[in-house]
Motif scaffolding. Structure first.
Motif, PDB file in Angstrom:
ATOM      1  N   ARG A 126       0.145  -0.824   1.602  1.00  0.00           N
ATOM      2  CA  ARG A 126       0.115  -2.014   0.750  1.00  0.00           C
ATOM      3  C   ARG A 126       1.476  -2.696   0.816  1.00  0.00           C
ATOM      4  O   ARG A 126       2.301  -2.571  -0.072  1.00  0.00           O
ATOM      5  CB  ARG A 126      -0.229  -1.624  -0.688  1.00  0.00           C
ATOM      6  CG  ARG A 126      -1.557  -0.914  -0.847  1.00  0.00           C
ATOM      7  CD  ARG A 126      -2.731  -1.833  -0.546  1.00  0.00           C
ATOM      8  NE  ARG A 126      -4.004  -1.157  -0.716  1.00  0.00           N
ATOM      9  CZ  ARG A 126      -4.634  -1.043  -1.871  1.00  0.00           C
ATOM     10  NH1 ARG A 126      -4.110  -1.556  -2.962  1.00  0.00           N
ATOM     11  NH2 ARG A 126      -5.805  -0.422  -1.949  1.00  0.00           N
TER      12      ARG A 126
ATOM     13  N   GLU B 289      -4.920   2.580  -5.409  1.00  0.00           N
ATOM     14  CA  GLU B 289      -3.532   2.146  -5.644  1.00  0.00           C
ATOM     15  C   GLU B 289      -2.592   3.343  -5.728  1.00  0.00           C
ATOM     16  O   GLU B 289      -1.472   3.309  -5.209  1.00  0.00           O
ATOM     17  CB  GLU B 289      -3.469   1.332  -6.933  1.00  0.00           C
ATOM     18  CG  GLU B 289      -4.185  -0.011  -6.857  1.00  0.00           C
ATOM     19  CD  GLU B 289      -4.161  -0.756  -8.178  1.00  0.00           C
ATOM     20  OE1 GLU B 289      -3.652  -0.159  -9.166  1.00  0.00           O
ATOM     21  OE2 GLU B 289      -4.638  -1.908  -8.233  1.00  0.00           O
TER      22      GLU B 289
ATOM     23  N   ALA C  10      -2.058   4.656  -2.203  1.00  0.00           N
ATOM     24  CA  ALA C  10      -1.145   3.782  -1.454  1.00  0.00           C
ATOM     25  C   ALA C  10       0.301   3.955  -1.918  1.00  0.00           C
ATOM     26  O   ALA C  10       1.228   4.035  -1.098  1.00  0.00           O
ATOM     27  CB  ALA C  10      -1.584   2.329  -1.607  1.00  0.00           C
TER      28      ALA C  10
END
Length: 359
Positions: free
Chosen positions: A330, A83, A86
């Protein structure tokens, strides 16, 4: 375990028996004692082994729980790392876009400032001309109205204007005029293209056989990387697909060493023009400000700004596709689709010969 009664019976037997039977009974007594001791040892050994086995099982359960906890921690860390990667990529992409927008705005302001400077220089030149042409023997009546007669001065007042000054003022007015409003761009998702992209997004791959990439190769990548020099074009296309192509600017010192012709611009500052050489991809004499290398080879190929724009557009498309394939993007599927369409439009414009002025 033998009972006390069983132990006493061999002893009485040993006392009543004769000399030959005493030795035999003694041996039997020793054998029975050894058997009883071995049974005791086995029972104690089995109990000890059971206890050790129970302890080992407890330790294994504890270790299994610890391993499960550590695996969960590792999975959580990996997810947080993905995460974070991204989000960093999206932030970097956003910063690059903002930087490009600011750069375009700054270049536009620079062009407007240069236009204003040219206008002011033209006005100064016109004023100098008017001042020089005014002499005591033949004064310029427009610059010195006090030398005119009152009637002529009244007649000329407010009606006569120097042509150079008026043209400069008209030019300034045209520059300062408000720009026309730009119409907003309308977009509509093509159902066929969007379906192909969605199908590819479910299992992204760089294989050309899928319908999504096959269409882009035929309609955009192939024409964009199709140059006059076919052999070198194929090498460039393979290097772009494998991400092994390098583009670097050429220093002015290196350009001066290369073959070419440079002519004096003839301007007031005596600037030299760019070195003109033959582009390795188009084969035409152009101002080559960049050069490319393919893989680990030490060969350099000098390319024109148009060829550089085409190669850069294709590289930008493949870079974004690789980011999607690696799971670094994402975003919503529709936003990714429009970004792909924008990159396809850049390849089409570069193929048609449009490229930024700063290249």
């Amino acid at each position: 375990m033998p009972s006390k009664g069983s132990k006493e019976e061999p002893e009485t037997g040993c006392q009543d028996a004769g000399p030959g039977d005493e030795s035999q009974s003694a041996e039997q007594c020793n054998v029975s004692r050894l058997r009883s001791s071995s049974v005791e040892i086995r029972e104690k050994g089995s109990e000890f082994l059971k206890e050790e086995l129970h302890k080992a099982q407890k330790e294994l359960k504890l270790k299994d729980k610890e391993c499960e906890r550590l695996s969960k921690v590792r999975e959580q860390l990996e997810q947080e790392l993905e995460e974070l990667t991204a989000s960093l990529f999206e932030e970097a992409h956003k910063m690059v876009r903002e930087a490009n927008t600011k750069q375009a705005a700054a270049e536009k302001q620079l062009k407007e400032a240069r236009g204003k400077i040219d206008m002011l220089q033209a006005e100064v030149t016109a004023l100098k001309t008017l001042v020089i042409t005014s002499t005591p023997s033949s004064p310029n009546w427009e610059l010195h109205p006090q030398l005119q007669s009152p009637s002529k001065a009244v007649f000329r007042k407010g009606h006569v204007r120097n042509k150079s000054t008026s043209s400069a003022m008209i030019t300034a007015a045209s520059h300062n005029a408000a720009p026309e409003p730009v119409s907003r761009e309308c977009k509509e998702v093509d159902s066929i293209l969007f379906a192909e992209f969605q199908s590819w997004k479910e299992s992204p791959t760089l294989d050309k056989s899928c319908s999504f990439l096959d269409r882009i190769y035929r309609e955009d990548v192939g024409p964009c990387l199709d140059f006059s020099k076919q052999e070198l074009s194929e090498l460039v296309r393979a290097a772009v697909e494998q991400n092994t192509l390098t583009i670097e600017p050429v220093a002015s010192q290196a350009l001066s060493v290369m073959k070419g012709s440079a002519e004096d611009c003839g301007g007031p500052n005596r600037f030299r023009s760019q070195i003109v050489m033959k582009c390795a991809l188009s084969g035409l004499p152009r101002t080559c400000k960049h050069r490319i290398t393919l893989g680990d080879s030490g060969n350099y190929y000098y390319i024109s700004p148009s060829c550089r724009a085409r190669i850069t557009a294709a590289c930008n498309f493949f870079t974004y596709i690789r980011y999607i394939q690696q799971g670094l993007v994402r975003q919503d599927v529709e936003l990714m689709f429009w970004e792909v369409m924008r990159l396809r439009r850049e390849m089409s414009l570069a193929k048609l010969g449009f490229y930024p002025n700063e290249i």
